[in-house]
Design an enzyme around this catalytic site. Structure first.
Site, PDB file in Angstrom:
ATOM      1  CG  ASP A  20       3.482  -4.103   9.312  1.00  0.00           C
ATOM      2  OD1 ASP A  20       3.347  -5.121  10.222  1.00  0.00           O
ATOM      3  OD2 ASP A  20       2.956  -4.312   8.550  1.00  0.00           O
ATOM      4  CG  ASN A  22       6.689  -7.411  15.249  1.00  0.00           C
ATOM      5  OD1 ASN A  22       7.048  -7.391  15.089  1.00  0.00           O
ATOM      6  ND2 ASN A  22       6.186  -6.774  16.729  1.00  0.00           N
ATOM      7  NE  ARG A  24       1.929  -9.661   8.496  1.00  0.00           N
ATOM      8  CZ  ARG A  24       1.978  -8.245   7.729  1.00  0.00           C
ATOM      9  NH1 ARG A  24       2.627  -9.496   5.942  1.00  0.00           N
ATOM     10  NH2 ARG A  24       3.060  -8.157   8.165  1.00  0.00           N
ATOM     11  NE  ARG A  33      -1.574  -9.552  17.043  1.00  0.00           N
ATOM     12  CZ  ARG A  33      -1.371  -9.131  15.510  1.00  0.00           C
ATOM     13  NH1 ARG A  33      -0.822 -10.291  14.579  1.00  0.00           N
ATOM     14  NH2 ARG A  33      -0.975  -8.062  14.899  1.00  0.00           N
ATOM     15  CB  SER A  65      -0.432   3.662  14.694  1.00  0.00           C
ATOM     16  OG  SER A  65      -1.381   2.681  14.410  1.00  0.00           O
ATOM     17  CD  GLU A  67      -4.586   5.141  12.069  1.00  0.00           C
ATOM     18  OE1 GLU A  67      -3.311   4.844  11.907  1.00  0.00           O
ATOM     19  OE2 GLU A  67      -5.085   6.055  11.930  1.00  0.00           O
ATOM     20  CG  ASN A  68      -1.236  -0.170  15.862  1.00  0.00           C
ATOM     21  OD1 ASN A  68      -0.250   0.525  15.513  1.00  0.00           O
ATOM     22  ND2 ASN A  68      -1.543  -0.830  15.372  1.00  0.00           N
ATOM     23  NE  ARG A  71      -2.289  -4.007  15.653  1.00  0.00           N
ATOM     24  CZ  ARG A  71      -1.513  -4.265  15.408  1.00  0.00           C
ATOM     25  NH1 ARG A  71      -0.619  -5.166  16.020  1.00  0.00           N
ATOM     26  NH2 ARG A  71      -1.414  -4.490  14.055  1.00  0.00           N
ATOM     27  CG  LEU A 195       3.557   6.538   3.217  1.00  0.00           C
ATOM     28  CD1 LEU A 195       2.932   7.561   2.761  1.00  0.00           C
ATOM     29  CD2 LEU A 195       4.998   6.029   3.958  1.00  0.00           C
TER      30      LEU A 195
HETATM   31  C1  IPE Z   1       2.211  -0.250  11.124  1.00  0.00           C
HETATM   32  O1  IPE Z   1       1.533  -1.113  11.202  1.00  0.00           O
HETATM   33  C2  IPE Z   1       1.911   0.598  12.539  1.00  0.00           C
HETATM   34  C3  IPE Z   1       3.401  -0.157  13.398  1.00  0.00           C
HETATM   35  C4  IPE Z   1       3.949  -0.912  12.501  1.00  0.00           C
HETATM   36  C5  IPE Z   1       3.289   0.625  14.915  1.00  0.00           C
HETATM   37  P1  IPE Z   1       0.352  -1.964  11.090  1.00  0.00           P
HETATM   38  O2  IPE Z   1       0.337  -3.715  11.111  1.00  0.00           O
HETATM   39  O3  IPE Z   1      -1.023  -1.438  12.333  1.00  0.00           O
HETATM   40  O4  IPE Z   1      -0.686  -0.756   9.382  1.00  0.00           O
HETATM   41  P2  IPE Z   1      -1.650  -1.535   8.548  1.00  0.00           P
HETATM   42  O5  IPE Z   1      -3.056  -1.473   9.742  1.00  0.00           O
HETATM   43  O6  IPE Z   1      -0.999  -2.777   8.387  1.00  0.00           O
HETATM   44  O7  IPE Z   1      -1.620  -0.938   7.568  1.00  0.00           O
HETATM   45  C1  IPE Z   2       3.821  -4.349  14.007  1.00  0.00           C
HETATM   46  O1  IPE Z   2       3.490  -5.530  13.988  1.00  0.00           O
HETATM   47  C2  IPE Z   2       3.749  -3.688  15.339  1.00  0.00           C
HETATM   48  C3  IPE Z   2       2.770  -3.172  15.732  1.00  0.00           C
HETATM   49  C4  IPE Z   2       1.822  -2.858  15.255  1.00  0.00           C
HETATM   50  C5  IPE Z   2       2.479  -2.784  16.873  1.00  0.00           C
HETATM   51  P1  IPE Z   2       1.613  -6.064  13.695  1.00  0.00           P
HETATM   52  O2  IPE Z   2       1.866  -6.646  14.601  1.00  0.00           O
HETATM   53  O3  IPE Z   2       1.360  -5.182  12.656  1.00  0.00           O
HETATM   54  O4  IPE Z   2       2.220  -7.852  12.858  1.00  0.00           O
HETATM   55  P2  IPE Z   2       1.230  -8.690  11.431  1.00  0.00           P
HETATM   56  O5  IPE Z   2       1.225  -7.579  10.699  1.00  0.00           O
HETATM   57  O6  IPE Z   2       0.012  -8.562  12.557  1.00  0.00           O
HETATM   58  O7  IPE Z   2       1.783  -9.215  10.848  1.00  0.00           O
HETATM   59 MG    MG Z   3       0.941  -4.929  10.695  1.00  0.00          MG
END
Ligand code: IPE
Ligand code: IPE
Ligand code: MG
Length: 241
Positions: A20, A22, A24, A33, A65, A67-68, A71, A195
């Protein structure tokens, strides 16, 4: 029976990582991003090498995930094409190190081209046993339990399974990768203390390690520190200290 608290083997057999931070990391550099996701792929390469060097057999990484999917469309498609690039560019590393690639998650949700590439590499590496790289893709811990419950209910309805005989082993054997041992150590980068629906069943006795480092900055030395911390933990499984 008296169970004594035992120190864990110095090296975890299975490490699971929530990669997690990337977004930011990219934002700090005033970049899109996807720039962060690309840098994150370098960290994955580094950690995979570190697993080989330290003798960690299984590495599961949360790459996308359930949930992703909410995006923005360009981020999702960018991640999918990054995944294809990773598979193409790094396949030779898997062969050289005899690492088997597997996926956990609802692989049927992924775009056809990604699925084809994944299936090709999984097939090409299926006989390797030196290391195991598991990509959690369109993965959700609750979705995994839902899918297991559906399969169990179908067997019970068909008369092949007695509901009274459903136990923990029966549930575990219906999860996506029943032959993979539970993770010993779970690492989450970027300072978030949750988690996010990762391996809910499998992590029930894992050691947790949270670190503020953003995933693109997490490299071999950071991984080694997590392993050092793990070696100092005492796993009790309910036994007295
Ligand atoms: C969890 O990270 C999923 C992955 C790293 C692939 P997220 O960035 O999606 O989690 P939340 O939304 O902050 O809980
Ligand atoms: C984790 O980094 C990668 C994935 C969830 C695919 P993020 O994209 O969630 O990065 P932040 O949490 O927004 O910094
Ligand atoms: Mg994240």
């Amino acid at each position: 029976m008296t169970a004594k608290a035992v120190p864990p083997p110095a090296v975890p057999r299975h490490v699971a990582i929530i990669m997690d931070g990337n977004g930011r990391w990219a934002k700090q550099r005033m970049q899109p991003r996807l720039f962060g996701h690309r840098a994150g792929a370098e960290s994955l390469r580094a950690v995979l090498r570190a697993c080989r060097d330290h003798g960690v057999e299984y590495l599961t990484v949360y790459a996308f995930s359930t949930e992703n999917w909410v995006r923005p469309e360009d981020e999702v498609s960018g991640l999918m094409s990054l995944l294809r690039t990773f598979l193409k560019k790094d396949e030779h590393e898997l062969h050289e190190n005899q690492v088997r690639l597997r996926v956990t998650g609802r692989i049927q949700d992924l775009p056809r081209a990604v699925r084809d590439e994944l299936e090709r590499v999984m097939e090409a590496t299926k006989d390797y046993r030196k290391g195991h790289l598991i990509l959690a893709l369109s993965y959700g811990g609750r979705a995994e339990i839902v899918d297991a419950v559906r399969a169990i209910a179908a067997e019970a309805q068909a008369g092949r399974l007695d509901p009274a005989k459903i136990d923990e082993a029966a549930i575990a054997s219906h999860l996506y990768l029943p032959d993979v041992p539970d993770p010993d150590l779970m690492i989450r980068t970027s300072g978030e203390l949750r988690l996010s629906n990762f391996l809910l069943w499998e992590l029930s006795y894992a050691e947790f390690y949270f670190v503020d480092t953003l995933w693109p900055d997490f490299r071999e030395a950071d991984f080694a520190k997590a392993l050092e911390e793990y070696a100092r933990r005492q796993r009790r499984y309910g036994a007295p200290s």
